[in-house]
Design an enzyme around this catalytic site. Structure first.
Site, PDB file in Angstrom:
ATOM      1  N   LYS A 217       0.838  -1.177   0.168  1.00 18.36           N
ATOM      2  CA  LYS A 217       0.067  -0.014   0.132  1.00 18.36           C
ATOM      3  C   LYS A 217       0.796   1.147   0.121  1.00 18.36           C
ATOM      4  CE  LYS A 217      -0.493  -0.398   4.782  1.00 18.36           C
ATOM      5  NZ  LYS A 217      -0.669   0.687   5.928  1.00 18.36           N
TER       6      LYS A 217
ATOM      7  N   ARG B 287     -10.158   0.132  15.262  1.00 24.60           N
ATOM      8  CA  ARG B 287     -10.042   0.821  13.970  1.00 24.60           C
ATOM      9  C   ARG B 287     -11.017   0.440  13.037  1.00 24.60           C
ATOM     10  NH1 ARG B 287      -4.053   1.342  11.083  1.00 24.60           N
ATOM     11  NH2 ARG B 287      -4.633  -0.683  10.507  1.00 24.60           N
TER      12      ARG B 287
ATOM     13  N   MET C 125      14.493  23.970   3.110  1.00 25.73           N
ATOM     14  CA  MET C 125      13.734  23.415   2.041  1.00 25.73           C
ATOM     15  C   MET C 125      14.536  22.585   1.043  1.00 25.73           C
ATOM     16  SD  MET C 125      11.259  25.305  -0.957  1.00 25.73           S
ATOM     17  CE  MET C 125       9.695  25.746   0.166  1.00 25.73           C
TER      18      MET C 125
ATOM     19  N   TYR D 287      18.536  28.711   9.239  1.00 24.75           N
ATOM     20  CA  TYR D 287      17.393  29.518   9.754  1.00 24.75           C
ATOM     21  C   TYR D 287      17.265  29.667  11.189  1.00 24.75           C
ATOM     22  CZ  TYR D 287      15.606  30.010   5.094  1.00 24.75           C
ATOM     23  OH  TYR D 287      15.547  30.385   3.714  1.00 24.75           O
TER      24      TYR D 287
HETATM   25  C1  LIG Z   1      -4.388  -4.417   8.047  1.00 26.07           C
HETATM   26  C2  LIG Z   1      -2.954  -4.463   7.859  1.00 26.07           C
HETATM   27  N1  LIG Z   1      -2.187  -5.470   7.804  1.00 26.07           N
HETATM   28  C3  LIG Z   1      -0.751  -5.311   7.749  1.00 26.07           C
HETATM   29  C4  LIG Z   1      -0.094  -4.144   7.558  1.00 26.07           C
HETATM   30  C5  LIG Z   1       1.376  -4.228   7.502  1.00 26.07           C
HETATM   31  O1  LIG Z   1       1.901  -3.510   8.716  1.00 26.07           O
HETATM   32  P1  LIG Z   1       3.513  -3.590   8.905  1.00 26.07           P
HETATM   33  O2  LIG Z   1       3.859  -2.622   7.885  1.00 26.07           O
HETATM   34  O3  LIG Z   1       3.522  -3.074  10.149  1.00 26.07           O
HETATM   35  O4  LIG Z   1       3.911  -4.674   8.650  1.00 26.07           O
HETATM   36  C6  LIG Z   1      -1.017  -2.840   7.840  1.00 26.07           C
HETATM   37  C7  LIG Z   1      -0.054  -1.745   7.879  1.00 26.07           C
HETATM   38  O5  LIG Z   1      -0.674  -0.816   8.452  1.00 26.07           O
HETATM   39  C8  LIG Z   1      -2.265  -3.292   7.934  1.00 26.07           C
HETATM   40  O6  LIG Z   1      -2.848  -1.972   7.872  1.00 26.07           O
END
Ligand SMILES: Cc1ncc(COP(=O)(O)O)c(C=O)c1O
Length: 377
Positions: free
Chosen positions: A39, A134, A312, A264
């Site tokens: 992701k 969550r 920057m 800065y």
């Molecule tokens: C549902 C779920 N599984 C697995 C992962 C992977 O987590 P990590 O990068 O800590 O292995 C995430 C990441 O946030 C997640 O949201």
């Protein structure tokens, strides 16, 4: 029309390191299958760049439907899991077309499935909220959700899933990993189907527990060479390799006298003579502005540290440990440095993140678009 010299900053994605890290997940959980979590554009590495290193995974997990399409465009025909499932009923069309597995964490998603017309039933991952609060069904609602899904002709297999809040640390007994495992098991012990619980931290730290490794682990951050439980452990402890290097060069040097200030806000004032180098890297490249004086950096593979505020496009580093350094010297902001006296040099991203009060995940994901990226072994 002279030829333009690019600004010297670049990022490198290390394909071999991705493969190495994924193999570590496999070695930790030999009887489980491994999702590589890609992701957020493979944690900032770029899905297309990361794919060659991760293609021995059993599946990929992500949450953006565009990213799922990009993976299929790379000719990946294996499992792809949407970690947050569908965001609207229309997404189910894409799931059918691209054969995506999807998480079901909410009753609306079951309603959408029930109304979906598909030739082939879907594989779904039914998510339990076992304590993180969550996503997911609470334990007392889980069984009813399972029964509803199980009765749908649109559904093929149901995998049972949950996610840990504290796999990286020893939390108090009410919120710790063991409590979540117990909650999950109590609510699912007599339900059929595969299970998926472990993220990176659980994969590395709790793989000895068969209930934790289960059938599928979801390896995110470990694949990218960051220790999920830093600073308790580091990448050397877990035998992980950095998969992203951010490097640049010195574009100027300054010789300071006692009382001279840097950058800065003049937050750093020299207490005596000090030679500093100015690096072509700043917060607009994704380097964290919160990283104060003393953040580690490698100059020509030698460990040194930053001086003053990050601006920057530039930051300053102490050249005391590398007196021979000058304009053009290579600076490693994180990742793999140049060989030094025949030895590899490494600056784990976790150390830079810690100095900035954040975690490696955030730095990887924040690599700015203006930084050119290339792949290397
Ligand atoms: C549902 C779920 N599984 C697995 C992962 C992977 O987590 P990590 O990068 O800590 O292995 C995430 C990441 O946030 C997640 O949201």
């Amino acid at each position: 029309m002279g030829c333009k010299m690019p600004r010297p900053i670049e990022a490198i994605v290390h394909t071999g390191a991705l493969a190495h890290n994924l193999a570590r997940a496999r070695a930790a959980t030999p009887d489980a299958r491994v999702f590589a979590v890609v992701k957020a554009d493979a944690y900032g590495h770029g899905i297309e760049r990361a794919f060659p290193g991760l293609q021995r995974a059993d599946g990929f997990a992500l949450l953006d439907l565009n990213e799922a399409e990009r993976l299929r465009a790379l000719d990946w025909r294996g499992p792809i899991l949407l970690l947050e499932g569908c965001f609207s009923p229309r997404d189910l069309e894409l799931c059918s077309r691209l054969k995506l597995w999807h998480v079901v964490h909410d009753t609306a998603q079951i309603d959408w499935l029930a109304a979906h017309k598909t030739q082939e039933p879907h594989r779904v991952f039914l998510k339990m909220n076992s304590g993180m609060n969550r996503l997911g069904f609470r334990p007392d609602a889980f069984r009813a959700a399972w029964a509803r899904l199980n009765a749908l002709p649109q559904v093929d297999e149901i995998t049972l899933m949950t996610h840990f809040a504290n796999a990286d640390a020893d939390a108090d007994s009410r919120h710790g990993l063991a409590a979540q495992v117990a909650t999950f098991r109590a609510a699912t012990h007599d339900l059929p189907g595969e299970r998926s619980l472990a993220n990176s931290a659980a994969t590395l730290r709790h793989a000895a527990d068969a209930a934790v490794r289960a059938d599928w682990v979801r390896a995110g951050i470990l694949s990218y060479g960051s220790a999920p439980d830093f600073p308790a452990q580091d990448i050397h402890h877990w035998d992980l390799q950095p998969t992203m290097t951010l490097r640049s060069k010195l574009i100027a040097t300054q010789d300071l006298q006692a009382g001279d200030a840097v950058g800065y806000g003049s937050t750093y004032v020299a207490s005596g003579p000090l030679r500093i180098g100015i690096v072509a890297c700043g917060y607009a490249d994704g380097y964290p502005r919160h990283a104060g004086t003393g953040t580690p950096v490698l100059v020509e593979g030698v460990r040194s540290s930053t001086v003053g505020r990050v601006s920057m496009d530039m930051l300053a580093v102490d050249l005391t440990p590398v007196p021979g350094a000058g304009v053009g010297s290579e600076v490693t902001l994180w990742g793999h440095g140049p060989q030094r006296e025949g030895r590899a040099t490494v600056l784990p991203i976790d150390e830079v993140a810690q100095a900035a009060g954040t975690i490696g995940y955030e730095l990887m994901c924040a690599l700015a678009r203006r930084v050119p990226v290339r792949s290397a072994d």
